[in-house]
Design a protein around this motif. Structure first.
Motif, PDB file in Angstrom:
ATOM      1  N   ALA A 293       0.814  -1.540  -0.187  1.00  0.00           N
ATOM      2  CA  ALA A 293       0.041   0.122  -0.066  1.00  0.00           C
ATOM      3  C   ALA A 293       0.864   1.169   0.376  1.00  0.00           C
ATOM      4  O   ALA A 293       0.609   2.194  -0.827  1.00  0.00           O
ATOM      5  N   ARG A 294       1.735   1.212   0.549  1.00  0.00           N
ATOM      6  CA  ARG A 294       2.776   2.251   0.677  1.00  0.00           C
ATOM      7  C   ARG A 294       3.641   2.609  -0.196  1.00  0.00           C
ATOM      8  O   ARG A 294       3.655   4.247  -1.205  1.00  0.00           O
ATOM      9  N   GLY A 295       3.997   1.878  -1.387  1.00  0.00           N
ATOM     10  CA  GLY A 295       4.395   1.624  -2.317  1.00  0.00           C
ATOM     11  C   GLY A 295       3.449   2.393  -3.391  1.00  0.00           C
ATOM     12  O   GLY A 295       3.718   3.263  -4.215  1.00  0.00           O
ATOM     13  N   VAL A 296       2.290   1.827  -3.344  1.00  0.00           N
ATOM     14  CA  VAL A 296       0.931   2.373  -4.676  1.00  0.00           C
ATOM     15  C   VAL A 296       0.736   3.892  -3.955  1.00  0.00           C
ATOM     16  O   VAL A 296       0.720   4.657  -4.545  1.00  0.00           O
ATOM     17  N   LEU A 297       1.155   4.056  -2.703  1.00  0.00           N
ATOM     18  CA  LEU A 297       0.622   5.373  -2.156  1.00  0.00           C
ATOM     19  C   LEU A 297       1.876   6.731  -3.195  1.00  0.00           C
ATOM     20  O   LEU A 297       1.673   7.446  -3.113  1.00  0.00           O
ATOM     21  N   ALA A 304      -0.465  11.739   2.184  1.00  0.00           N
ATOM     22  CA  ALA A 304      -1.302  11.289   2.552  1.00  0.00           C
ATOM     23  C   ALA A 304      -0.441  10.363   3.817  1.00  0.00           C
ATOM     24  O   ALA A 304       0.653   9.390   3.131  1.00  0.00           O
ATOM     25  N   THR A 305      -1.081   9.541   4.716  1.00  0.00           N
ATOM     26  CA  THR A 305      -0.649   8.604   5.347  1.00  0.00           C
ATOM     27  C   THR A 305      -1.667   7.965   5.712  1.00  0.00           C
ATOM     28  O   THR A 305      -2.659   7.299   5.768  1.00  0.00           O
ATOM     29  N   LEU A 306      -0.976   6.113   5.519  1.00  0.00           N
ATOM     30  CA  LEU A 306      -1.933   5.136   6.109  1.00  0.00           C
ATOM     31  C   LEU A 306      -2.635   4.644   7.132  1.00  0.00           C
ATOM     32  O   LEU A 306      -1.651   4.706   7.715  1.00  0.00           O
ATOM     33  N   SER A 307      -3.626   4.659   7.570  1.00  0.00           N
ATOM     34  CA  SER A 307      -3.881   4.365   9.337  1.00  0.00           C
ATOM     35  C   SER A 307      -3.521   2.259   9.048  1.00  0.00           C
ATOM     36  O   SER A 307      -3.290   2.529  10.141  1.00  0.00           O
ATOM     37  N   SER A 308      -3.411   2.094   7.466  1.00  0.00           N
ATOM     38  CA  SER A 308      -2.779   0.757   8.215  1.00  0.00           C
ATOM     39  C   SER A 308      -1.685   0.669   8.352  1.00  0.00           C
ATOM     40  O   SER A 308      -0.625  -0.333   9.952  1.00  0.00           O
ATOM     41  N   SER A 309      -0.674   1.405   8.664  1.00  0.00           N
ATOM     42  CA  SER A 309      -0.088   1.426   9.322  1.00  0.00           C
ATOM     43  C   SER A 309       0.317   1.809  10.518  1.00  0.00           C
ATOM     44  O   SER A 309       1.667   0.805  11.456  1.00  0.00           O
ATOM     45  N   THR A 310      -0.193   2.841  11.375  1.00  0.00           N
ATOM     46  CA  THR A 310      -0.099   3.254  12.163  1.00  0.00           C
ATOM     47  C   THR A 310      -0.987   1.597  12.978  1.00  0.00           C
ATOM     48  O   THR A 310      -0.980   1.075  14.304  1.00  0.00           O
ATOM     49  N   MET A 311      -2.372   1.118  12.475  1.00  0.00           N
ATOM     50  CA  MET A 311      -2.681  -0.121  13.131  1.00  0.00           C
ATOM     51  C   MET A 311      -1.819  -1.422  13.391  1.00  0.00           C
ATOM     52  O   MET A 311      -1.090  -2.138  13.889  1.00  0.00           O
ATOM     53  N   CYS A 312      -0.515  -0.961  12.227  1.00  0.00           N
ATOM     54  CA  CYS A 312       0.178  -2.632  12.226  1.00  0.00           C
ATOM     55  C   CYS A 312       1.546  -1.940  13.863  1.00  0.00           C
ATOM     56  O   CYS A 312       1.711  -3.378  13.972  1.00  0.00           O
ATOM     57  N   GLU A 313       1.799  -0.358  13.652  1.00  0.00           N
ATOM     58  CA  GLU A 313       2.687  -0.464  14.570  1.00  0.00           C
ATOM     59  C   GLU A 313       1.734  -0.635  16.131  1.00  0.00           C
ATOM     60  O   GLU A 313       2.746  -1.225  17.392  1.00  0.00           O
ATOM     61  N   ASN A 314       0.527  -0.797  16.369  1.00  0.00           N
ATOM     62  CA  ASN A 314      -0.122  -0.394  17.732  1.00  0.00           C
ATOM     63  C   ASN A 314      -0.130  -2.239  17.463  1.00  0.00           C
ATOM     64  O   ASN A 314      -0.371  -3.031  18.683  1.00  0.00           O
ATOM     65  N   ALA A 315      -0.176  -2.931  16.314  1.00  0.00           N
ATOM     66  CA  ALA A 315      -0.300  -4.515  16.676  1.00  0.00           C
ATOM     67  C   ALA A 315       1.184  -5.286  17.513  1.00  0.00           C
ATOM     68  O   ALA A 315       1.011  -5.792  18.774  1.00  0.00           O
ATOM     69  N   GLU A 358      -6.902   0.524   1.425  1.00  0.00           N
ATOM     70  CA  GLU A 358      -5.983   1.815   1.046  1.00  0.00           C
ATOM     71  C   GLU A 358      -5.080   1.205  -0.279  1.00  0.00           C
ATOM     72  O   GLU A 358      -5.276   2.626  -1.539  1.00  0.00           O
ATOM     73  N   ARG A 359      -4.641   0.220  -0.703  1.00  0.00           N
ATOM     74  CA  ARG A 359      -3.835  -0.534  -2.036  1.00  0.00           C
ATOM     75  C   ARG A 359      -4.732  -0.086  -3.041  1.00  0.00           C
ATOM     76  O   ARG A 359      -4.822   0.431  -4.610  1.00  0.00           O
TER      77      ARG A 359
END
Length: 447
Positions: A293-297, A304-315, A358-359
């Motif tokens: 998703a970051r590559g496509v972004l 923009a920032t990826l919500s999935s990235s923040t969620m991944c850090e939380n996990a 997001e991707r």
């Protein structure tokens, strides 16, 4: 020969505490700590077990009983804070009922301060005024226990049974547990088994009742019931996993107890490690999805920032805490690690799904930008160059012609020649400018 109520040491007669109990300064400090801060009694007991085990080199077999029964006064105080017992206050309406309640509170405070005879006096006044409040009977029994008058304590515990409220547990179970412990102090384990059987029959999920029942079954040779109830108690209240290791009442079946504790420990370890492995696998998938998703972004050039990235850090954070707990090798840490790993797994899966979404979103956004950019190609290479060329030819040619007329040229052909020359120059400049502006618009669409 009797046993001390608190630590189980053999004593000459009924004793709420003996010389061994009174020597445990760590226990006294913990009791004061709990009394001044209303907290979970199980947590305080576990702190006490750890403190006493780490600081005392002898008498460890007595410590388990001390931790279980040394907080009896405080346990009853906390029981009275439950919604079920507090709800009794709402049933008190007449002046005599409310007066009895005030005397009961007064008696509780007197006992807490150690004024036992005065506490007894106010409990009896409350009981004479109002005989339906379960708390008066148990409070008076607790006072008699601390006065080493176990027979009277048992009498009032038995009288409390008809008045015991019932909701999550039937408070008859609480009374039966105290009666059973008195019988165990008399070493009448057969009677204690029968009494505690009544306790857990009334409240099948009452973990304290199951723990005591398992002890008394061990003393009477009922190994199967002992192990079954002990397992149920430990699964409901992990503190008992620690206490069972040192409880002397389990000595007749020590090898079976150790095997059970080992199995419970191993199962808790396995479950937590399986949960961590499951979360780790989900997290790896989510990391890959976030990376895509970051590559496509980046390609889409969206700021923009990826919500999935923040969620991944939380996990990842939750999973690291779970791993550290498992690494400690502590039983309760295993139990705490599993829900953390489960949370990490859920968040990682949510991050995976979010990253996929997001991707797809940014792929569509990129496609839209490319489509819009292509739609501007005709204008960029034809429309804008033609428009700018016409404007350049018109402006520069007309301007050059006017300058020559104003400069005094008499020959009409000279301004026209200038118009043609400078108009051609304006035409070229306009074409170049139009191309630049058209390409700029295409790039702007791709931003």
């Amino acid at each position: 020969m009797a046993k001390c109520w608190t630590c189980g040491t053999h004593v000459s007669g009924y004793r709420y505490t003996c010389s061994f109990c009174q020597s445990l300064t760590e226990l006294k400090s913990l009791q004061k700590k709990v009394a001044s801060h209303v907290r979970d009694i199980a947590q305080i007991q576990q702190e006490g077990f750890a403190a006493l085990s780490n600081t005392l080199s002898t008498g460890l077999s007595k410590i388990a009983s001390v931790i279980e029964w040394g907080f009896g006064e405080i346990t009853w105080q906390l029981q009275q804070q439950t919604d079920l017992l507090r709800s009794i206050d709402h049933t008190l309406k007449t002046p005599s009922e409310t007066r009895a309640n005030e005397w009961r509170r007064h008696a509780e405070e007197l006992r807490r301060r150690g004024a036992l005879e005065e506490s007894e006096e106010f409990f009896l006044k409350a009981l004479n005024e109002y005989r339906l409040d379960y708390r008066i009977y148990v409070g008076l029994a607790e006072t008699y226990l601390q006065m080493n008058r176990f027979d009277q304590a048992r009498t009032f515990l038995e009288k409390s049974l008809p008045h015991a409220p019932r909701k999550e547990i039937d408070y008859k179970s609480y009374s039966y547990r105290l009666i059973g412990h008195i019988q165990a102090c008399e070493q009448d384990y057969e009677a204690a088994v029968s009494t505690l059987r009544s306790s857990i029959d009334l409240s099948p999920t009452y973990e304290d009742g199951h723990y005591d029942y398992s002890q008394y079954c061990a003393q009477t040779g009922n190994n199967k019931a002992c192990l079954s109830s002990l397992q149920q108690a430990i699964l409901a209240k992990p503190l008992y996993w620690y206490l069972a290791q040192k409880e002397r009442n389990f000595d007749p079946v020590r090898s079976e107890i150790e095997r059970l504790l080992s199995n419970i420990y191993t199962e808790a370890s396995r479950r937590s490690k399986d949960a961590i492995d499951k979360a780790e696998a989900a997290l790896n998938k989510s990391r890959e999805a976030v990376s895509e998703a970051r590559g496509v972004l980046i390609v889409s050039r969206d700021k923009a920032t990826l919500s999935s990235s923040t969620m991944c850090e939380n996990a990842e954070g939750r999973l690291e805490v779970a791993k550290s707990k498992v690494a400690s090798g502590d039983y309760v840490a295993f139990l705490e690690a599993k829900p953390l790993a489960d949370e990490s797994y859920v968040i990682a899966n949510n991050a995976l799904n979010t990253a996929k979404g997001e991707r797809e979103h940014y792929i569509k956004r990129r496609a839209e930008k490319v489509k819009n950019a292509w739609s501007r190609v005709p204008g960029a290479f034809i429309g804008w160059p033609l428009l700018y060329a016409f404007l350049g030819w018109l402006l520069l040619g007309f301007g050059g012609c006017c300058i020559r007329v104003l400069s005094g040229y008499r020959d009409v052909s000279e301004p026209l020649t200038a118009y043609n020359h400078e108009g051609i120059f304006g035409l070229l400049i306009g074409i170049i400018g139009g191309l630049i502006f058209g390409i700029y618009n295409i790039q702007k669409e791709l931003q």
